[in-house]
Design an enzyme around this catalytic site. Structure first.
Site, mmCIF file in Angstrom:
data_model
loop_
_atom_site.group_PDB
_atom_site.id
_atom_site.type_symbol
_atom_site.label_atom_id
_atom_site.label_comp_id
_atom_site.label_asym_id
_atom_site.label_seq_id
_atom_site.Cartn_x
_atom_site.Cartn_y
_atom_site.Cartn_z
ATOM 1 N N CYS A 214 105.280 -14.463 53.414
ATOM 2 C CA CYS A 214 104.104 -14.180 52.591
ATOM 3 C C CYS A 214 103.773 -15.377 51.704
ATOM 4 O O CYS A 214 104.568 -16.314 51.553
ATOM 5 C CB CYS A 214 104.327 -12.924 51.748
ATOM 6 S SG CYS A 214 105.307 -13.164 50.246
ATOM 7 N N GLN B 214 101.338 22.599 52.507
ATOM 8 C CA GLN B 214 102.250 22.785 51.386
ATOM 9 C C GLN B 214 103.321 23.816 51.777
ATOM 10 O O GLN B 214 103.389 24.239 52.906
ATOM 11 C CB GLN B 214 101.478 23.227 50.145
ATOM 12 C CG GLN B 214 100.547 22.175 49.577
ATOM 13 C CD GLN B 214 101.277 21.065 48.843
ATOM 14 O OE1 GLN B 214 102.514 21.080 48.682
ATOM 15 N NE2 GLN B 214 100.534 20.071 48.374
ATOM 16 N N HIS C 7 103.937 -9.799 47.268
ATOM 17 C CA HIS C 7 105.124 -9.798 48.133
ATOM 18 C C HIS C 7 105.544 -8.383 48.523
ATOM 19 O O HIS C 7 105.832 -8.122 49.703
ATOM 20 C CB HIS C 7 106.295 -10.508 47.444
ATOM 21 C CG HIS C 7 107.584 -10.267 48.150
ATOM 22 N ND1 HIS C 7 107.952 -10.943 49.297
ATOM 23 C CD2 HIS C 7 108.578 -9.367 47.901
ATOM 24 C CE1 HIS C 7 109.114 -10.479 49.727
ATOM 25 N NE2 HIS C 7 109.529 -9.534 48.899
ATOM 26 N N CYS D 177 106.446 -16.141 49.004
ATOM 27 C CA CYS D 177 107.699 -16.721 49.477
ATOM 28 C C CYS D 177 107.512 -18.119 50.057
ATOM 29 O O CYS D 177 108.437 -18.941 50.019
ATOM 30 C CB CYS D 177 108.336 -15.790 50.509
ATOM 31 S SG CYS D 177 108.890 -14.224 49.786
ATOM 32 N N CYS E 291 110.880 -13.881 54.648
ATOM 33 C CA CYS E 291 109.491 -13.447 54.448
ATOM 34 C C CYS E 291 108.554 -14.647 54.521
ATOM 35 O O CYS E 291 108.862 -15.722 54.000
ATOM 36 C CB CYS E 291 109.349 -12.750 53.100
ATOM 37 S SG CYS E 291 107.678 -12.171 52.737
ATOM 38 N N ASP F 295 93.935 20.919 46.796
ATOM 39 C CA ASP F 295 95.115 21.770 46.934
ATOM 40 C C ASP F 295 95.881 21.804 45.628
ATOM 41 O O ASP F 295 95.644 21.007 44.726
ATOM 42 C CB ASP F 295 96.029 21.240 48.048
ATOM 43 C CG ASP F 295 96.679 19.901 47.667
ATOM 44 O OD1 ASP F 295 95.998 19.076 47.035
ATOM 45 O OD2 ASP F 295 97.859 19.692 47.999
ATOM 46 N N ASP G 119 92.115 10.768 47.823
ATOM 47 C CA ASP G 119 92.763 12.067 47.661
ATOM 48 C C ASP G 119 91.809 12.990 46.907
ATOM 49 O O ASP G 119 90.755 12.576 46.450
ATOM 50 C CB ASP G 119 94.113 11.938 46.964
ATOM 51 C CG ASP G 119 94.013 11.301 45.592
ATOM 52 O OD1 ASP G 119 92.900 11.164 45.073
ATOM 53 O OD2 ASP G 119 95.062 10.940 45.039
ATOM 54 N N SER G 120 92.179 14.239 46.793
ATOM 55 C CA SER G 120 91.238 15.237 46.271
ATOM 56 C C SER G 120 91.153 15.263 44.749
ATOM 57 O O SER G 120 90.222 15.831 44.185
ATOM 58 C CB SER G 120 91.646 16.631 46.751
ATOM 59 O OG SER G 120 92.853 17.033 46.115
ATOM 60 N N GLY G 121 92.142 14.683 44.087
ATOM 61 C CA GLY G 121 92.230 14.788 42.639
ATOM 62 C C GLY G 121 93.131 15.915 42.181
ATOM 63 O O GLY G 121 93.477 15.999 40.997
ATOM 64 N N GLY G 122 93.532 16.765 43.099
ATOM 65 C CA GLY G 122 94.355 17.912 42.729
ATOM 66 C C GLY G 122 95.686 17.525 42.118
ATOM 67 O O GLY G 122 96.112 18.093 41.108
ATOM 68 N N PHE G 123 96.360 16.534 42.704
ATOM 69 C CA PHE G 123 97.669 16.141 42.198
ATOM 70 C C PHE G 123 97.561 15.649 40.760
ATOM 71 O O PHE G 123 98.411 15.954 39.922
ATOM 72 C CB PHE G 123 98.283 15.055 43.085
ATOM 73 C CG PHE G 123 99.657 14.631 42.642
ATOM 74 C CD1 PHE G 123 100.769 15.400 42.941
ATOM 75 C CD2 PHE G 123 99.842 13.471 41.905
ATOM 76 C CE1 PHE G 123 102.037 15.020 42.513
ATOM 77 C CE2 PHE G 123 101.100 13.082 41.477
ATOM 78 C CZ PHE G 123 102.205 13.871 41.791
ATOM 79 N N ASP H 3 101.437 6.482 51.944
ATOM 80 C CA ASP H 3 100.889 5.740 50.812
ATOM 81 C C ASP H 3 101.811 5.924 49.625
ATOM 82 O O ASP H 3 102.536 6.918 49.536
ATOM 83 C CB ASP H 3 99.491 6.250 50.440
ATOM 84 C CG ASP H 3 99.568 7.469 49.537
ATOM 85 O OD1 ASP H 3 99.430 7.313 48.303
ATOM 86 O OD2 ASP H 3 99.811 8.588 50.037
#
Length: 381
Positions: free
Chosen positions: A310, A193, A339, A313, A308, A150, A96-100, A270
């Site tokens: 995995c 946005q 898990h 489990c 499950c 952004d 990501d851009s780092g903006g958040f 994500d």
């Protein structure tokens, strides 16, 4: 003309919804969509090894530009041979851009047309991040997919503020696009946005689509609004985006939101949610979330999730996991994290199959009933 680093292939549209089955082609592999991306903020998915991510079916992970800029620094990552080599991960990486993080972590900040002045949340040092700087850092990190710089305004901010923010974000996106040095090796996405305002989302999408990014992100959601409000925004936003390019809903990772997002035409998701709640002892199962630290599991010798397959489990019981958490053993949070990520990755695998079979709505209804979700959160479906 240079071939773009990121391409999208639409394979099928589900008959009854906006769901899309597709593939994203990157320099580090071709991955099926819709998909969920585990978050490795500091160039690692917390507590898990790259080999574990690969064996559970992860094809691409997300790392954070802001945090890697502060430590160890993009120069060190670049000298190491790029983020893939630095973290020993040979599949896809998105940054990501780092903006958040600038807008959520910095207590004092000053937004200007040039960029944002703020103080590091680690050291208090004065820093400046511009669209050009954000792209330069990501070029140095070497991720397959990069994000434009952004501003992510609060969902319930005033209309006038969000309008000005959208217009500035579009100008920043254009500047970032011009600063991008490696379009043949790294794909740069634009971020739509506009809060909950349909006309501002239309404005943002129109301006960004005109810049012809290889993919588009939907930002500014999962920031305090209800699931109904988020779905409403997706209803009118995803149709604004090109069908021949991937659509990425940022920061969304609950099982119901993933399914509802896919129904509305989203390809990529994500979120830190599965590993964050795992570290607190909350586990996603086919029958809903459980808090493994609760006393009711002290003598429960069944697997965490009886449906499950995995590693957790297959090999350990609820009683053992509860013991690990009560004893503050880090193996417990590793098993829970494994898990939860496996659960979401395989949920998306089942979603892809439901799209193939044209019964995603039936899948959703059965899953929601078993998981215990409130169906009122879904709009029009």
């Amino acid at each position: 003309m240079t071939e773009p680093a990121i391409k999208y292939r639409l394979l099928k549209k589900e008959k009854h919804t906006g769901a899309r089955l597709g593939e994203i082609i990157t320099p580090h592999g071709t991955f099926p969509t819709p998909m969920f991306m585990p978050v490795g903020t500091q160039a690692t998915v917390k507590s898990l090894a790259p080999e574990e991510l690969e064996e559970m079916g992860a094809n691409i992970v997300l790392s954070n530009t802001y945090h890697l800029w502060l430590r160890p620094g993009e120069e060190i990552v670049e000298q190491a041979g790029g983020l893939h080599r630095f973290m020993n991960w040979n599949k896809g990486i998105l940054t990501d851009s780092g903006g958040f993080q600038v807008f959520s972590l910095a207590k004092i900040r000053d937004i200007t047309e040039k960029g944002v002045h703020f103080r590091s949340h680690l050291s208090g040092e004065k820093l400046f991040l511009s669209p050009e700087k954000a792209i330069h850092i990501q070029n140095s990190l070497g991720a397959d997919i990069m994000m434009s710089f952004d501003e992510c305004p609060p969902f319930f901010e005033s209309y006038d503020y969000i309008k000005k923010s959208v217009e500035r974000t579009s100008r920043w996106a254009e500047r970032g696009l011009k600063a991008h040095l490696n379009p043949e090796r790294q794909g740069l996405f634009g971020i739509v946005q506009g809060g909950g305002h349909q006309d501002l989302r239309q404005l943002s999408a129109r301006q960004l689509v005109a810049m012809d990014f290889p993919g588009y992100s939907i930002g500014g959601l999962s920031v305090g609004e209800s699931k109904t409000e988020m779905n409403h925004v997706l209803d009118f936003t995803t149709p604004l985006l090109p069908e021949n390019k991937p659509r990425y809903l940022m920061g969304v990772g609950s099982a119901d939101a993933l399914i509802d997002g896919v129904i509305r035409g989203v390809d990529m998701f994500d979120c830190v949610l599965p590993t964050r709640i795992a570290r607190n002892g909350t586990c996603m199962t086919s029958h809903g979330r459980i808090v493994i630290k609760n006393a009711t599991y002290a003598r429960d010798f069944s697997p965490l999730d009886d449906r499950c397959n995995c590693y957790t489990c297959r090999n350990f019981t609820r009683a053992y996991l509860r013991h690990l958490f009560k004893a503050d053993e880090t193996f417990g949070l590793r098993l829970a994290s494994y898990h939860n990520l496996y659960f979401l990755l395989h949920l998306m695998q089942n979603v892809r199959q439901a799209i193939k079979d044209d019964h995603l709505l039936e899948f959703r209804e059965a899953f929601f009933e078993e998981y215990g979700f409130n169906k009122k959160n879904a709009r029009n479906f």
